[in-house]
Scaffold this active site. Sequence first.
Site, PDB file in Angstrom:
ATOM      1  N   LYS A 183      37.930  32.243  27.046  1.00  0.00           N
ATOM      2  CA  LYS A 183      38.549  32.663  25.765  1.00  0.00           C
ATOM      3  C   LYS A 183      38.518  31.753  24.708  1.00  0.00           C
ATOM      4  O   LYS A 183      38.228  31.908  23.751  1.00  0.00           O
ATOM      5  CB  LYS A 183      39.656  33.701  26.114  1.00  0.00           C
ATOM      6  CG  LYS A 183      40.098  34.198  25.121  1.00  0.00           C
ATOM      7  CD  LYS A 183      41.529  34.964  25.123  1.00  0.00           C
ATOM      8  CE  LYS A 183      42.056  35.524  23.871  1.00  0.00           C
ATOM      9  NZ  LYS A 183      43.283  36.208  23.938  1.00  0.00           N
ATOM     10  N   GLU A 189      39.278  22.835  32.901  1.00  0.00           N
ATOM     11  CA  GLU A 189      38.179  22.889  34.366  1.00  0.00           C
ATOM     12  C   GLU A 189      36.942  23.391  33.934  1.00  0.00           C
ATOM     13  O   GLU A 189      35.806  22.914  34.469  1.00  0.00           O
ATOM     14  CB  GLU A 189      39.132  23.692  35.344  1.00  0.00           C
ATOM     15  CG  GLU A 189      40.376  23.224  35.799  1.00  0.00           C
ATOM     16  CD  GLU A 189      41.516  23.742  34.931  1.00  0.00           C
ATOM     17  OE1 GLU A 189      41.457  23.825  33.704  1.00  0.00           O
ATOM     18  OE2 GLU A 189      42.525  24.319  35.635  1.00  0.00           O
ATOM     19  N   GLY A 242      43.231  37.214  28.376  1.00  0.00           N
ATOM     20  CA  GLY A 242      42.512  36.855  29.484  1.00  0.00           C
ATOM     21  C   GLY A 242      42.296  37.515  30.695  1.00  0.00           C
ATOM     22  O   GLY A 242      41.346  37.967  31.253  1.00  0.00           O
ATOM     23  N   ARG A 243      43.520  37.865  31.292  1.00  0.00           N
ATOM     24  CA  ARG A 243      43.444  38.659  32.429  1.00  0.00           C
ATOM     25  C   ARG A 243      43.364  40.102  32.156  1.00  0.00           C
ATOM     26  O   ARG A 243      43.094  40.911  33.239  1.00  0.00           O
ATOM     27  CB  ARG A 243      44.919  38.432  33.028  1.00  0.00           C
ATOM     28  CG  ARG A 243      46.200  38.918  32.365  1.00  0.00           C
ATOM     29  CD  ARG A 243      47.369  38.364  33.042  1.00  0.00           C
ATOM     30  NE  ARG A 243      48.502  38.291  31.831  1.00  0.00           N
ATOM     31  CZ  ARG A 243      48.918  37.425  30.876  1.00  0.00           C
ATOM     32  NH1 ARG A 243      48.156  36.334  30.643  1.00  0.00           N
ATOM     33  NH2 ARG A 243      49.902  37.911  30.304  1.00  0.00           N
ATOM     34  N   GLU A 328      51.150  36.671  36.241  1.00  0.00           N
ATOM     35  CA  GLU A 328      50.971  35.790  34.942  1.00  0.00           C
ATOM     36  C   GLU A 328      51.461  36.679  33.948  1.00  0.00           C
ATOM     37  O   GLU A 328      52.181  36.259  32.995  1.00  0.00           O
ATOM     38  CB  GLU A 328      49.611  35.575  34.636  1.00  0.00           C
ATOM     39  CG  GLU A 328      49.120  34.676  33.478  1.00  0.00           C
ATOM     40  CD  GLU A 328      48.089  33.883  33.410  1.00  0.00           C
ATOM     41  OE1 GLU A 328      47.855  32.816  33.788  1.00  0.00           O
ATOM     42  OE2 GLU A 328      46.956  34.474  32.653  1.00  0.00           O
ATOM     43  N   HIS A 359      46.777  41.220  62.435  1.00  0.00           N
ATOM     44  CA  HIS A 359      46.721  40.079  63.632  1.00  0.00           C
ATOM     45  C   HIS A 359      47.319  38.837  63.025  1.00  0.00           C
ATOM     46  O   HIS A 359      47.172  38.010  63.574  1.00  0.00           O
ATOM     47  CB  HIS A 359      45.572  40.085  64.081  1.00  0.00           C
ATOM     48  CG  HIS A 359      44.774  41.553  64.664  1.00  0.00           C
ATOM     49  ND1 HIS A 359      45.179  42.032  65.826  1.00  0.00           N
ATOM     50  CD2 HIS A 359      44.109  42.654  64.175  1.00  0.00           C
ATOM     51  CE1 HIS A 359      44.726  43.156  65.881  1.00  0.00           C
ATOM     52  NE2 HIS A 359      44.088  43.513  64.768  1.00  0.00           N
ATOM     53  N   LYS A 469      49.427  21.928  32.442  1.00  0.00           N
ATOM     54  CA  LYS A 469      48.320  21.550  31.806  1.00  0.00           C
ATOM     55  C   LYS A 469      48.327  20.332  30.999  1.00  0.00           C
ATOM     56  O   LYS A 469      47.630  19.339  30.876  1.00  0.00           O
ATOM     57  CB  LYS A 469      47.652  22.693  30.879  1.00  0.00           C
ATOM     58  CG  LYS A 469      47.067  23.981  31.308  1.00  0.00           C
ATOM     59  CD  LYS A 469      46.285  24.701  30.335  1.00  0.00           C
ATOM     60  CE  LYS A 469      46.173  26.157  30.552  1.00  0.00           C
ATOM     61  NZ  LYS A 469      45.853  27.144  29.702  1.00  0.00           N
TER      62      LYS A 469
END
Length: 498
Positions: A183, A189, A242-243, A328, A359, A469
């Site tokens: 965005k 990264e 973003g999400r 978030e 399990h 960040k």
Amino acid sequence: MSDWAALEAHPGSSLTELFQAEPDRLSRLVVEEVGLRFDFSKTHLDHALLDGFAALAEARDLPGRREALFRGEALNATEGRAAEHPAERGHGAPESVHRAQTLHLRMRALIDAIEAGAFGPVRHILHIGIGGSALGPDFLIDALGRDAGRYDSAVVSNVDGAALEAAFARFDPTATLIVIASKTFTTSETMLNAESALTWLEEDGVDDPYGRVIALTASPERAIEWGVDETRILPFSETVGGRYSLWSSIGFPVALALGWTEFEELLEGAAAMDRHFRLAPPLQNAPVLAAFVDRYYANLRGAETRAVFAYDERLRLLPSYLQQLEMESNGKSVTLSGEPVGRATAPITWGGVGTDAQHAVFQLLHQGTHLVPVEFVAAIEPDHALDPDHHRQLLTNCFAQGAALMAGRRSDDPHRSYAGDRPSTTILMDRVEPASLGALLAFYEHRTFANAVLLGINPFDQFGVELGKEMAKAMDSGGLQFDASTEALMAHAFGDEF
Ligand code: F6P
């Protein structure tokens, strides 16, 4: 917050007692919408609690806030902008819907061009992005792309070079399309991964590496500055968080991998859930009821987590997707006006895949000391041609877990005793297909929003991620003094370099 007082005073009954006292629980607490069946009956919401939460929702002006969301008002007050993901599905301010449709057309035209050979051979899609710029595409391509067979795709998010290297090992650089999704087009990264992908193309003799790059971004000017040609940039609006961005051009690899018709079906499924959220009365409204369940366990029963188990391999990435969406958005401590919120906000979302999780972690759910509201997500129709017994067993395991958590079993031996009365919600899909997944993800978005309204917090900012960040950047460039423990870690890892 006096609105909560009546809820807090409510004595509550056990789940078994509730089923006896309220024979109409199923008809009231099961909502069926867009091929999804939401069963909230194995939760402690009784008549009184539902009325109390409905009153709270009214007092918090959920109807007004919801309309403001769909009108595209600036609900994200801390950043002074709207949250216009519904406009991507056709619900919002007319100019925003029009803008989203225009950008979708641009996306479709680029897909047509790729398929017509404008990019040369394309067999692989390497999608680079992180957080909301990766989780949605990754989930949907994994869930639906298995049989599509159109392209071999990889979604790389981690800055750990091992992630990118694994994709390089699989793909032919001369037949790979690099999709950079960000965005902001500043996320460190993503930008480092993008540089390395470009180098990979260059080193493998691709003539025009930039010509094989497509950028998905709300900051087209930064993508241009980075070197992407304007014709290969698919922009989306700054007002799409973003999400919440899967529906915008961030969904480009989904549309490319699955097909345009399938992408439209995804949007239509989400639009159907938008209509349901907007129009259904609170006590028949799946996202609103789910938010009541969340608030009840987090605020009135002290549950610190909630667990989501996908009883379907196709949905195995759903818990990761939901972790970002829910934590978030609602992992906040202050109200919209900046006051301490005074009660628990987002529980910790965690989960896994059934039956594997049975399990591994279900011991704690059945006999541990934590109260964990569980959510099961399953589909009636399987996605394989093996013996139908596989799917039957998958579903019976899923249903049996909910029943066992609720019923429990007494024994004279405390080690073999199950307290029971442990709540669960079941979401049963007719089938895993674009429309039902669109509706499912929109359900989770609106549930997250409804939770935020009940708490009076802003679900659309994420300042909490900034400090880490900034510190990573400062550490990278040197010159800043950190605490003794951190300095020692740096010295141990990097020697005297720092
Ligand atoms: O660090 C958090 C975050 O800003 C998320 O909200 C976002 O989805 C992700 O980083 C990626 O951001 P961008 O799409 O700008 O690269």
